[in-house]
Design an enzyme around this catalytic site. Structure first.
Site, PDB file in Angstrom:
ATOM      1  N   GLY A  39       6.415  -0.114  -5.714  1.00  0.00           N
ATOM      2  CA  GLY A  39       6.888   0.761  -6.767  1.00  0.00           C
ATOM      3  C   GLY A  39       7.174   2.182  -6.360  1.00  0.00           C
ATOM      4  CG  ASN A  48       9.494  -3.065  -0.245  1.00  0.00           C
ATOM      5  OD1 ASN A  48       9.243  -1.882  -0.080  1.00  0.00           O
ATOM      6  ND2 ASN A  48       8.553  -3.963  -0.430  1.00  0.00           N
ATOM      7  CG  ASN A 107       4.360  -3.810  -0.528  1.00  0.00           C
ATOM      8  OD1 ASN A 107       5.229  -2.958  -0.451  1.00  0.00           O
ATOM      9  ND2 ASN A 107       3.131  -3.575  -0.130  1.00  0.00           N
ATOM     10  CG  HIS A 265       0.711   0.884   0.379  1.00  0.00           C
ATOM     11  ND1 HIS A 265      -0.307   0.165  -0.217  1.00  0.00           N
ATOM     12  CD2 HIS A 265       1.703   0.946  -0.551  1.00  0.00           C
ATOM     13  CE1 HIS A 265       0.050  -0.177  -1.441  1.00  0.00           C
ATOM     14  NE2 HIS A 265       1.262   0.278  -1.667  1.00  0.00           N
ATOM     15  CD1 TRP A 266       6.170  -1.302   2.679  1.00  0.00           C
ATOM     16  CD2 TRP A 266       7.074   0.399   3.808  1.00  0.00           C
ATOM     17  NE1 TRP A 266       7.437  -1.126   2.210  1.00  0.00           N
ATOM     18  CE2 TRP A 266       8.009  -0.088   2.878  1.00  0.00           C
ATOM     19  CE3 TRP A 266       7.405   1.466   4.626  1.00  0.00           C
ATOM     20  CZ2 TRP A 266       9.290   0.461   2.760  1.00  0.00           C
ATOM     21  CZ3 TRP A 266       8.673   2.013   4.493  1.00  0.00           C
ATOM     22  CH2 TRP A 266       9.606   1.512   3.581  1.00  0.00           C
TER      23      TRP A 266
END
Length: 287
Positions: A39, A48, A107, A265-266
């Site tokens: 988000g 993404n 994710n 985070h990715w």
């Protein structure tokens, strides 16, 4: 393994769901899997998962939507129940695509969407892969600096490339040098779409009821969810706390947990080769 931005030819469509539009791109054939993006400002499905689509499409029909509020999908999210709003939209996409059941990969915000969809309608989900999902223990501690940075993007002096670059390089990834300037430029352009600026899809909850509704660890259904789940969490995640992985592993009855070292985070971007291998094996039942 695919570790760079190598996209296959993709089929595109705009689905009408209760008067709203959801954009989807597809590649490959086989069991269907939906890739649900995070988000952050300027996020979209294909961008993404640019490092993952080609690999997963070798064995699956990969369906990549822009979540409601993002990309080429209709803007506006119900602030009283954002996870439910996202889940309803993606369930509607499954209906329009003629899919009774599919794998879900999510994710962050997309992980929260996947989890809510599975809790509400577990019969629609085959297997699930969650990467640092939102809504795990969020009422049990103050927001992280990374989450505060994300939620503040459209407030104060408004969106800017400087704010977006700071969020991505300081909080989204472990190694800031891994993110090309082109990724930041593209996401910044998308983040200042006038419709998005007028109605940001991710914002601070305005009521205690909405906040508690967004914490899955307070949902009794979690301990009964029959969907086999793989949780991948960057050990250096500064947006959603890595302790959320253990919370899910302790509550879900069929959950594998993989903590990814030196990763933020990715996960699917930073450790694309590892993610592609683990995800493909899990979805195919090669646990």
């Amino acid at each position: 393994m695919t570790t760079h931005t190598e996209l296959p030819a993709m089929r595109e469509s705009l689905l009408d769901i209760a008067g709203k539009k959801i954009f989807v791109a597809e590649a490959g054939e086989g069991p269907p899997v939906l890739l649900l993006h995070g988000g952050g400002p300027g996020a979209s499905g294909v961008s993404n998962y640019a490092r993952n689509i080609a690999e997963l499409a070798k064995e699956h029909r990969v369906i990549v939507p822009d979540l409601p509020g993002y990309g080429r999908s209709s803007k506006g999210i119900d602030p009283t129940d954002p996870f439910g709003h996202l889940a309803d939209g993606i369930r509607g996409a499954l209906d329009r695509l003629g899919l009774d059941k599919a794998h879900l990969v999510g994710n962050s915000y997309g992980g929260a969407c996947a989890l809510r969809l599975a809790l509400d309608t577990p019969d629609r989900v085959d297997r699930m892969v969650l990467m640092g999902p939102g809504g795990i223990g969020t009422t049990r501690a103050l927001p992280t600096p990374g989450l505060n940075s994300l939620l503040d993007y459209y407030t104060g002096d408004g969106p800017s490339r400087r704010k977006l670059e700071a969020f991505i390089r300081q909080y989204l990834v472990f190694n800031a040098a891994d993110v090309p300037e082109s990724v930041i430029d593209s996401r910044y352009r998308d983040s200042i779409d006038p419709e998005v600026v007028a109605a940001p899809p991710l914002r601070r909850p305005k009521s205690l009821r909405a906040l508690w509704r967004m914490d899955f660890t307070r949902d009794a259904r979690l301990s009964r969810l029959p969907v086999p789940t793989l949780v991948l969490w960057g050990a250096e995640d500064k947006v959603n706390r890595p302790s959320g992985g253990r919370m899910l592993a302790e509550r879900l009855p069929d959950c594998d947990l993989y903590m990814v070292a030196n990763t933020g985070h990715w996960v699917q971007f930073e450790r694309a080769g590892l993610f592609n291998r683990l995800c493909a094996d899990f979805l195919a039942g090669r646990r």
